[in-house]
Design an enzyme around this catalytic site. Structure first.
Site, PDB file in Angstrom:
ATOM      1  N   MET A  16      92.959  78.234  -2.679  1.00 27.11           N
ATOM      2  CA  MET A  16      94.414  78.199  -2.808  1.00 27.11           C
ATOM      3  C   MET A  16      94.989  79.606  -2.945  1.00 27.11           C
ATOM      4  O   MET A  16      96.149  79.777  -3.302  1.00 27.11           O
ATOM      5  CB  MET A  16      94.831  77.327  -3.992  1.00 27.11           C
ATOM      6  CG  MET A  16      94.493  75.855  -3.794  1.00 27.11           C
ATOM      7  SD  MET A  16      95.500  74.715  -4.773  1.00 27.11           S
ATOM      8  CE  MET A  16      95.160  75.272  -6.434  1.00 27.11           C
TER       9      MET A  16
ATOM     10  N   PHE B  28      93.342  85.752  -4.563  1.00 30.37           N
ATOM     11  CA  PHE B  28      91.912  85.991  -4.655  1.00 30.37           C
ATOM     12  C   PHE B  28      91.525  86.938  -5.786  1.00 30.37           C
ATOM     13  O   PHE B  28      92.147  87.978  -5.987  1.00 30.37           O
ATOM     14  CB  PHE B  28      91.395  86.578  -3.341  1.00 30.37           C
ATOM     15  CG  PHE B  28      91.520  85.652  -2.164  1.00 30.37           C
ATOM     16  CD1 PHE B  28      91.595  84.282  -2.327  1.00 30.37           C
ATOM     17  CD2 PHE B  28      91.551  86.157  -0.870  1.00 30.37           C
ATOM     18  CE1 PHE B  28      91.711  83.422  -1.247  1.00 30.37           C
ATOM     19  CE2 PHE B  28      91.659  85.324   0.223  1.00 30.37           C
ATOM     20  CZ  PHE B  28      91.742  83.958   0.041  1.00 30.37           C
TER      21      PHE B  28
ATOM     22  N   GLY C 134      85.867  85.861  -8.139  1.00 29.81           N
ATOM     23  CA  GLY C 134      85.259  84.540  -7.970  1.00 29.81           C
ATOM     24  C   GLY C 134      85.403  84.050  -6.542  1.00 29.81           C
ATOM     25  O   GLY C 134      84.455  83.533  -5.939  1.00 29.81           O
ATOM     26  N   HIS C 135      86.610  84.193  -5.983  1.00 28.43           N
ATOM     27  CA  HIS C 135      86.810  83.815  -4.577  1.00 28.43           C
ATOM     28  C   HIS C 135      85.943  84.664  -3.650  1.00 28.43           C
ATOM     29  O   HIS C 135      85.353  84.154  -2.687  1.00 28.43           O
ATOM     30  CB  HIS C 135      88.282  84.012  -4.182  1.00 28.43           C
ATOM     31  CG  HIS C 135      89.236  83.104  -4.871  1.00 28.43           C
ATOM     32  ND1 HIS C 135      90.083  83.547  -5.863  1.00 28.43           N
ATOM     33  CD2 HIS C 135      89.486  81.785  -4.720  1.00 28.43           C
ATOM     34  CE1 HIS C 135      90.825  82.539  -6.277  1.00 28.43           C
ATOM     35  NE2 HIS C 135      90.478  81.453  -5.617  1.00 28.43           N
TER      36      HIS C 135
ATOM     37  N   GLN D 181      97.462  67.763  -4.740  1.00 32.22           N
ATOM     38  CA  GLN D 181      96.563  67.750  -5.893  1.00 32.22           C
ATOM     39  C   GLN D 181      97.247  68.211  -7.167  1.00 32.22           C
ATOM     40  O   GLN D 181      96.602  68.345  -8.202  1.00 32.22           O
ATOM     41  CB  GLN D 181      95.321  68.596  -5.609  1.00 32.22           C
ATOM     42  CG  GLN D 181      95.552  70.089  -5.505  1.00 32.22           C
ATOM     43  CD  GLN D 181      94.321  70.825  -5.018  1.00 32.22           C
ATOM     44  OE1 GLN D 181      93.894  70.678  -3.869  1.00 32.22           O
ATOM     45  NE2 GLN D 181      93.726  71.623  -5.892  1.00 32.22           N
TER      46      GLN D 181
ATOM     47  N   GLN E 213      81.254  76.478  -8.921  1.00 31.95           N
ATOM     48  CA  GLN E 213      80.789  75.560  -9.951  1.00 31.95           C
ATOM     49  C   GLN E 213      81.693  75.535 -11.178  1.00 31.95           C
ATOM     50  O   GLN E 213      81.491  74.691 -12.057  1.00 31.95           O
ATOM     51  CB  GLN E 213      79.360  75.928 -10.359  1.00 31.95           C
ATOM     52  CG  GLN E 213      78.344  75.672  -9.263  1.00 31.95           C
ATOM     53  CD  GLN E 213      76.926  76.030  -9.658  1.00 31.95           C
ATOM     54  OE1 GLN E 213      76.694  76.581 -10.737  1.00 31.95           O
ATOM     55  NE2 GLN E 213      75.968  75.733  -8.797  1.00 31.95           N
ATOM     56  N   LYS E 214      82.690  76.421 -11.249  1.00 31.01           N
ATOM     57  CA  LYS E 214      83.651  76.307 -12.353  1.00 31.01           C
ATOM     58  C   LYS E 214      84.344  74.953 -12.283  1.00 31.01           C
ATOM     59  O   LYS E 214      84.610  74.323 -13.309  1.00 31.01           O
ATOM     60  CB  LYS E 214      84.683  77.441 -12.299  1.00 31.01           C
ATOM     61  CG  LYS E 214      85.712  77.368 -13.423  1.00 31.01           C
ATOM     62  CD  LYS E 214      86.551  78.633 -13.507  1.00 31.01           C
ATOM     63  CE  LYS E 214      87.521  78.725 -12.346  1.00 31.01           C
ATOM     64  NZ  LYS E 214      88.638  77.726 -12.481  1.00 31.01           N
TER      65      LYS E 214
END
Length: 282
Positions: free
Chosen positions: A30, A33, A36-37, A61, A148-149
């Site tokens: 989304m 950045f 993590g991205h 969402q 995985q967050k």
């Protein structure tokens, strides 16, 4: 790097790549950045010939009174960061291009979305499943990487792919953290200085919970009670959404810990809803 906003143009390009025998990778995001991205892109890049990064703040969402209209964005910055990671296509559609005015088709996996984030965000995973399926149909990826967050989201997408026989390999990327342990998130930008200073206690509490379990505690409620008191003390300005121990595959709450357990939490800290988790092996 090519920027595409038209879903059909993306689909046609990917179908051409498929005809050429090229392997396609997809990283759905989304935007806004952070490292993590970028870790997702770095994970995907060697797994494919052509890398697509989608940048779409998916309205379906978000629930009522959530931060859809305020979600942070920096398109030019994101564009530069994606290109620096070797992205071939940045897919950045408008809402109207992804959802017709009379859109009526939804995909949902209620059993896996009943707890954790799904309990307080009842439409969230329906929106996630639907948009991810649309992205899979457009990009035709051979491999897709998710963080995985959002462990529950990852479990749901894996079930989605299995149940619908979608020919894509789902790869999970470990949580990327700040130097003080706070899980990286675009929503961290909402935190005030005081809130940011307290937020790393989320991770510290999870590590203490893991120690409890690995030291012999097997009653899930005892661990949850400990975390509730811990966060009341260390993050006094926070409001707990959930503290739960679940089966890491089925996302079903555990009463007794007899095998792998996922300790997952969500805490509202000011304007930011922060989530984190830790997989505990027994």
């Amino acid at each position: 790097m090519q920027v595409i906003t038209d879903p059909i143009e993306l689909q046609q390009q990917c179908m051409q790549w498929q005809r050429e025998g090229l392997k396609i990778g997809l990283v759905p995001t989304m935007g806004y950045f952070h490292d993590g991205h970028l870790a997702l892109m770095k994970k995907a890049r060697p797994l494919c010939d052509k890398l697509i990064v989608s940048l779409f703040v998916n309205p379906t969402q978000f629930g009522e009174n959530e931060d859809l209209d305020k979600y942070p964005h920096d398109f030019e910055g994101d564009k530069a960061k994606a290109e620096a990671q070797g992205t071939d296509i940045l897919f950045a559609p408008e809402k109207s291009a992804m959802y017709e005015a009379d859109h009526a088709t939804w995909i949902n996996i209620p059993s896996l979305g009943e707890h954790l984030c799904g309990a307080s965000r009842p439409v969230h995973f329906q929106g996630v499943c639907t948009v991810v399926t649309k992205l899979f149909m457009l990009a035709r990826p051979d491999v897709a990487v998710f963080g995985q967050k959002d462990w529950q989201q990852l479990a749901i997408i894996r079930r989605l792919v299995r149940d619908l026989n979608i020919p894509v390999e789902i790869v999970g990327q470990e949580i990327v953290r700040e130097s003080d342990g706070l899980a990286m998130s675009s929503r961290n930008a909402y935190l005030t200085e005081e809130e940011r200073a307290a937020a790393p206690a989320i991770r510290k509490g999870l590590l203490k919970a893991a120690d409890m379990i690995q030291s012999g505690e097997r009653t899930a409620q005892a661990v949850k009670d400990f975390l509730k008191k811990e966060y009341a003390s260390t993050i006094p300005m926070g409001t707990v959404d959930y503290i739960e121990l679940v089966d890491p595959n089925d996302i079903v709450p555990l009463k007794t810990i007899t095998g792998p357990a996922l300790a997952a939490v969500a805490i509202q800290v000011g304007k930011a809803r922060l989530i984190d988790n830790i997989l505990i092996e027994v």
